[in-house]
Scaffold this motif. Structure first.
Motif, PDB file in Angstrom:
ATOM      1  N   UNK A 119      31.985  45.117  30.553  1.00 39.30           N
ATOM      2  CA  UNK A 119      32.431  44.371  31.787  1.00 39.30           C
ATOM      3  C   UNK A 119      34.080  44.794  31.808  1.00 39.30           C
ATOM      4  N   UNK A 128      41.414  45.310  39.008  1.00 42.87           N
ATOM      5  CA  UNK A 128      41.956  43.454  38.046  1.00 42.87           C
ATOM      6  C   UNK A 128      42.610  44.023  36.992  1.00 42.87           C
TER       7      UNK A 128
ATOM      8  N   UNK B  49      37.873  58.544  37.188  1.00 49.06           N
ATOM      9  CA  UNK B  49      38.982  57.643  36.905  1.00 49.06           C
ATOM     10  C   UNK B  49      39.413  56.824  36.466  1.00 49.06           C
ATOM     11  N   UNK B  87      33.020  53.298  41.389  1.00 45.10           N
ATOM     12  CA  UNK B  87      32.384  53.969  39.774  1.00 45.10           C
ATOM     13  C   UNK B  87      31.071  52.878  40.081  1.00 45.10           C
ATOM     14  N   UNK B  95      29.131  40.534  36.989  1.00 48.76           N
ATOM     15  CA  UNK B  95      29.495  40.200  36.691  1.00 48.76           C
ATOM     16  C   UNK B  95      28.431  38.928  36.246  1.00 48.76           C
ATOM     17  N   UNK B  98      28.713  35.632  37.813  1.00 51.76           N
ATOM     18  CA  UNK B  98      28.299  34.993  39.604  1.00 51.76           C
ATOM     19  C   UNK B  98      27.758  35.252  40.198  1.00 51.76           C
ATOM     20  N   UNK B 107      36.945  40.896  43.962  1.00 49.79           N
ATOM     21  CA  UNK B 107      38.024  41.894  43.803  1.00 49.79           C
ATOM     22  C   UNK B 107      39.019  42.117  44.338  1.00 49.79           C
ATOM     23  N   UNK B 110      41.012  39.531  44.833  1.00 53.39           N
ATOM     24  CA  UNK B 110      42.163  39.252  43.714  1.00 53.39           C
ATOM     25  C   UNK B 110      43.202  40.899  43.408  1.00 53.39           C
ATOM     26  N   UNK B 111      42.424  41.840  44.733  1.00 51.98           N
ATOM     27  CA  UNK B 111      43.514  43.064  44.877  1.00 51.98           C
ATOM     28  C   UNK B 111      43.831  43.269  46.026  1.00 51.98           C
ATOM     29  N   UNK B 155      29.163  46.408  45.759  1.00 50.85           N
ATOM     30  CA  UNK B 155      30.593  45.572  45.079  1.00 50.85           C
ATOM     31  C   UNK B 155      31.629  47.226  44.825  1.00 50.85           C
ATOM     32  N   UNK B 156      31.042  47.998  45.180  1.00 50.74           N
ATOM     33  CA  UNK B 156      32.079  49.489  44.970  1.00 50.74           C
ATOM     34  C   UNK B 156      32.218  49.734  46.520  1.00 50.74           C
ATOM     35  N   UNK B 159      35.415  47.600  48.220  1.00 51.06           N
ATOM     36  CA  UNK B 159      37.707  47.870  48.175  1.00 51.06           C
ATOM     37  C   UNK B 159      37.493  49.282  49.100  1.00 51.06           C
TER      38      UNK B 159
END
Lengths: 220, 244
Positions: A119, A128, B49, B87, B95, B98, B107, B110-111, B155-156, B159
């Protein structure tokens, strides 16, 4: 029946005192256990050592003794003693909070061990920050893992309030005992027992509800 | 060049996992990294990465050094370069606390990529793309493995990466449902995404990848176009592996 009703005001007054201690101890120790849990896993050795000593002391001695020492013992320390004189109720809150922090810290530590390391990696590749990862991803999962153990402690805490008896605070057991001694009749203690059971019934329902609220789509 | 890797070295204790790895990735390349377990292919991908720290060698992303001769760039540069890559993990690593929607949008927000509304729009677009719009408000635990992996890909992509890294994305899946994930990846490849895929799916490597890197005991045993490596492997080790 009339006899039981006649003793209720005194018992309920004691119950309110017990619940007050319960609430203060819970609200303070549940969050404060987290920083201690983090120190238990700190990479900085002295901090980790300190946290372990703290947990060791408060878990390996009886809460009742801690209570007595904080109330009667601290004021006798030469020099600073007089500044450490607390009234009984506040001394009790301090002892309970210090004791329960130690337990919650260990429970949280076990929860942190249960959160998959991957995680953290997911958080990292998504950019993050460490803090964002902890607060949004790791701590919620830790808390979910810990919930059954936390629930256990919460129920124990409610019963532990009866230890206030040792410093003569007028909580539920104290008042029940007073009635028993006055009337030479055990009924008051039986009523106190029922009151504990009723309170813990509601607590159990709330805690179960919390668990299913945080089930996140998993079958429990 | 999108990625330049030169003389990469990495050991776990006395186990030398990467011995002397050099290769280049051009914009739009789809590179399949093949090899037996323990050949170093996952470590290589993770080093790109910065999930692993290498002991020596260089990695540059579009000419900017992530690490040069074993010396890493500053924190800010590392953050900026790794942010250009997405990645996807073998175990999905969604997660669990969520919903699908939150997994995608959090993400992004937050980013600082954009507003909540922008996050929402992009989330809907990408979930549509991987065919999981109806799972928007579900938790990962209620999805199948294949669905979870497609969410992880979405999700990847949230971004907006220039490069996508896949670490055995179908290895945890039942054979019947690897197809849905591989199809999503195929779509991505036809959108000209630059992709590096560590995989055991020889069919995918042959049909979708334009280049193949075959790793063996920490070195690149053989590399070339998928066509060349599959039809005329030069190394007997490669040949033996591909015939399995």
């Amino acid at each position: 029946m009339d006899y039981i009703i006649s003793m209720l005001p005194m018992l309920l007054e004691g119950t309110v005192t017990s619940l007050k201690l319960f609430a203060f101890a819970l609200v303070l120790s549940i969050p404060l256990g987290l920083p201690v849990a983090l120190q238990l896993r700190s990479r900085f050795r002295p901090l980790r050592w300190l946290a372990n000593v703290y947990v060791y002391i408060f878990r390996s001695t009886p809460l009742m003794l801690q209570l007595v020492i904080i109330y009667f013992g601290l004021p006798r320390i030469p020099g600073i003693g007089p500044y450490l004189l607390l009234d009984r109720f506040h001394a009790a809150i301090l002892a309970f909070v210090l004791n329960y922090i130690a337990y919650f810290a260990e429970i949280y530590r076990s929860g942190l061990l249960g959160v998959n390391r991957s995680q953290f990696e997911a958080c990292q590749v998504l950019g993050l920050s460490h803090w964002q990862a902890q607060t949004r991803v790791i701590f919620p999962q830790m808390f979910r893992i810990c919930l059954p153990s936390v629930a256990n402690e919460v129920i124990t805490l409610l019963k532990d309030t009866s230890l206030l008896y040792a410093v003569s605070v007028a909580e539920l057991i104290h008042n029940a005992e007073a009635i028993v001694n006055r009337d030479a009749n055990m009924t008051a203690l039986m009523v106190a027992l029922v009151i504990y059971m009723i309170l813990n019934f509601f607590l159990t329902v709330i805690l179960k509800h919390l668990e299913s609220r945080f089930s996140w789509g998993k079958n429990l | 060049m999108m990625i330049e890797v030169a003389n990469l070295q990495k050991a776990f204790g006395s186990n030398q996992v990467l011995r002397d790895i050099s290769f280049e990735v051009a914009q739009g390349d789809v590179i399949a990294i093949l090899g037996a377990s323990g050949s170093g292919k996952s470590t290589l991908l993770r080093s790109l990465i910065h999930l692993e720290t290498v002991d020596g060698g260089s990695i540059a992303i579009e000419g900017q050094d992530l690490v040069r001769d074993g010396v890493y760039a500053g924190r800010e540069q590392i953050r900026r370069l790794t942010a250009r890559m997405g990645m996807v993990f073998q175990a999905y690593n969604l997660f669990p606390n969520m919903t699908v929607k939150k997994n995608l949008t959090l993400p992004f927000i937050l980013t600082g990529r954009g507003s909540r509304a922008q996050a929402q729009d992009r989330c809907l677009e990408l979930l549509g793309k991987v065919g999981l719009l109806d799972k928007l408000n579900d938790f990962p635990a209620s999805l199948s493995g294949g669905q979870q992996q497609r969410v992880a890909i979405a999700r990847a992509l949230m971004l907006n990466p220039d490069i996508m890294l896949f670490d055995e994305p179908t290895s945890a899946l039942d054979p019947q449902i690897t197809g849905e994930v591989l199809n999503t990846m195929k779509d991505l490849a036809s959108d000209h995404m630059t992709m590096l895929v560590v995989t055991h799916e020889l069919g995918f490597a042959r049909n979708v990848a334009n280049k193949v890197i075959f790793m063996h005991q920490g070195i690149i045993e053989e590399a070339g176009t998928a066509e060349a490596v599959f039809t005329q492997p030069q190394s007997p080790v490669t040949e033996a592996f591909l015939r399995l």
